[in-house]
Design an enzyme around this catalytic site. Structure first.
Site, mmCIF file in Angstrom:
data_model
loop_
_atom_site.group_PDB
_atom_site.id
_atom_site.type_symbol
_atom_site.label_atom_id
_atom_site.label_comp_id
_atom_site.label_asym_id
_atom_site.label_seq_id
_atom_site.Cartn_x
_atom_site.Cartn_y
_atom_site.Cartn_z
ATOM 1 N N SER A 261 39.293 41.136 42.182
ATOM 2 C CA SER A 261 39.864 42.495 41.724
ATOM 3 C C SER A 261 39.392 43.006 40.352
ATOM 4 C CB SER A 261 41.360 42.675 42.072
ATOM 5 O OG SER A 261 42.058 41.943 41.257
ATOM 6 N N LYS A 262 39.563 44.115 40.264
ATOM 7 C CA LYS A 262 39.483 44.463 38.470
ATOM 8 C C LYS A 262 40.412 43.872 37.735
ATOM 9 C CE LYS A 262 39.760 48.829 36.011
ATOM 10 N NZ LYS A 262 40.932 48.187 34.845
#
Length: 502
Positions: A261-262
């Site tokens: 994920s970011k």
RNA sequence: GGUCCAUUCGUCUAGUGGUUAGGACGUCAGGUUUUCAUCCUGUUAACAGGGGUUCGAUUCCCCUAUGGACUACCA
């Protein structure tokens, strides 16, 4: 074999994640390998999640990667439009068709009612499923009196169309990557096909479009695997031949568990997106970090797929040639930022020096240095093996541009002896009278002098390096002094002597 | 909770019913070098566990464990 047509179908809800880029890449490689067509379709049926700029970002990201779209919004094609919101009128008739066939029905339950049912079920330790077991007790065209629901319809009461999932039936299907899978319809729910806002859900739009666009292979992320049974049922209800399916494994976080994920990128300092995302909560991109698209693509291609040989460096053409779906792995791949750097290093050292010099010149300009390209060529050759990115060249070469401000204390302690100043003074006068200031020229002169005087090579050279560089690092001394020139060399010896002194 | 998917060195992975389980990144060590880095050489380290099937299982089957995805009028 019929014509291969594959599509990458992202929804424009934000920047394209590298997992998405990999899905696009595998689709593209598969198309190139088989002489097929690569299509880009924008799945924007969720009006609430529309994000300004996302669609452009997706197209630009693919371009940067060298993934060429053959049919799409910009490219056109015979199966357009390629944006689902522009195909809005198409879907309703297919939903109606299913209702007529008895494979779908109208449902009038509100979100609030369903949420309530779900939370009540949860409290009792059960899972609420809208399916054959519950639909009779809910508000739909199957449970309600026909006069009642027909009135609701004509009153334009909010209504969705749901798929009527059979009570209990084993659905067998095949995935190119995972093989045979069996799921019983009893565990599935009556998914909404058509929303009350007049838009289809992913499930309906996806099947209709893939059919209309003559898609032969659906290559998508593993997160879609659970909805494949529904999709298979849909094809069956429509009486259409289903395409072949390949569900790609996920990209996982570098540490710990779960999908990438970011946040992982932010935390560990590597990008999770191909390009810089400029809107709202910004995110950095591989392009801006100095990665070459070829390196990025090469790295991504090998994350979940391997050629079965020991080759690691591939051009896009080579990837397309070597690619095959049956060499895609089944399990998720943990992303390794270190290896990504290594790939970039491989591409950087193979770049022509002139290109690197041009890139580095831009970097220097922004730091206020204007250096002749010919001189930069020489410099780059001296240090390119040592870096992974052009921006790193500065860390390896800063002392070429400016005399040291301070001198490494450790090195002083180790290399600065009683006799050092005197020796450096001798060296200074020797260099001062050396006309040939090429690396070879100064090297010959200095080495002859050291030998003649019986000095210790290491002692002299390290002290020399200290006054020129300020630390114990950098390329060969004679390359350095040749590049900075005689005047600067002498001045740095003077400066060093007075600064370190004694 | 339910459904489905997955599991080989730290990481990406190759591989086979009988292999010294191979490569790459990383790590560490040595060599080269006037330094650092590069480079070269070497090292390190893996078949999740338990049952089967079999003369023999890392490989085939089952179970368990672990991880993951999904479980919306999101895709």
């Amino acid at each position: 074999m019929s014509q291969v047509r594959v599509r990458f179908a992202p929804s424009p809800t934000g920047p394209l994640h590298i997992g998405g880029v990999r899905t696009a890449l595998y689709n593209y490689l598969f198309a190139k390998k088989t002489g097929g067509t690569f299509i880009l379709r924008i799945e924007d049926t969720d009006q609430a999640r529309f994000v300004e700029g996302a669609e452009e970002y997706i197209m630009e990201a693919l371009k940067w990667c060298g993934i060429k779209v053959e049919e799409g919004i910009e490219e056109g094609g015979s199966c357009g439009p390629y944006r689902q919101s522009d195909r809005k009128e198409i879907y309703r008739q297919y939903a109606d068709l299913l209702v007529e066939k008895g494979d779908a029905y109208y449902a009038f339950d509100t979100t609030e009612e369903l949420d309530y049912l779900r939370s009540e079920s949860e409290k009792a330790g059960n899972t609420f499923i809208y399916n054959a077991g519950t639909r009779d007790k809910l508000n739909n065209s199957l449970s309600l009196d026909s006069a009642v629901w027909n009135k609701k319809l004509s009153d334009h009461e909010a209504c969705v169309i749901r798929y009527k999932m059979p009570l209990s039936e084993d659905i067998h299907f095949n995935d190119i990557i995972r093989g045979n899978i069996v799921v019983n319809t009893g565990t599935l729910d009556d998914k909404v096909l058509f929303k009350s806002d007049g838009m289809p859900t992913y499930h309906l739009a996806n099947i209709v479009d893939d059919h209309l666009m003559l898609i032969s292979h659906v290559i998508r992320g593993e997160e879609w695997l659970p909805s494949l049974p529904l999709h298979i049922m849909l094809y069956r209800s429509f009486g259409w031949d289903a395409p072949l399916f390949a569900h790609l494994p996920l990209l996982l976080k570098p540490d710990g568990k779960g999908k990438l994920s970011k946040r992982d990128g932010d935390k560990m300092g590597f990008p999770v997106f191909p390009l810089f995302w400029p809107y709202g909560e910004t995110a950095k991109g591989y392009r801006e970090e100095g990665y070459y698209p070829e390196a990025f693509v090469n790295m991504l291609a090998l994350l979940g797929w391997n050629p079965g040989t020991e080759q690691e460096i591939f051009t896009m053409e080579e990837l397309a040639e070597a690619f095959s779906l049956d060499r895609v792995g089944k399990s998720g791949s943990r992303f390794d930022p270190e290896k990504a750097k290594w790939f970039n290093h491989q591409y950087l050292i193979k770049k022509p020096v002139e290109e690197l010099a041009m890139e580095f010149r831009e970097f220097l300009r922004s730091h206020g240095y204007h250096i002749d390209i010919i001189r930069l060529d020489i410099l780059i050759n001296l240090v390119k093996e040592r870096v992974s990115f052009v921006k790193d060249i500065w860390d390896q070469t800063d002392f070429f541009f400016k005399a040291p401000d301070n001198y490494d204390q450790e090195v002083i302690k180790k290399r600065w002896k009683e006799e050092t100043p005197a020796t450096l003074l001798e060296l200074r006068s020797l260099l001062s009278s050396t006309d040939d200031f090429t690396p070879a020229g100064t090297e010959a002169a200095v080495k002859a002098w050291i030998e003649e005087k019986g000095y210790n090579m290491g002692a002299v050279m390290n002290a020399f390096r200290l006054v020129i560089v300020g630390a114990s690092r950098g390329p060969h001394m004679f390359d350095i002094i040749s590049w900075i020139g005689k005047t600067e060399t002498l001045s740095r010896i003077d400066k060093g002597l007075s600064a370190i002194g004694r």
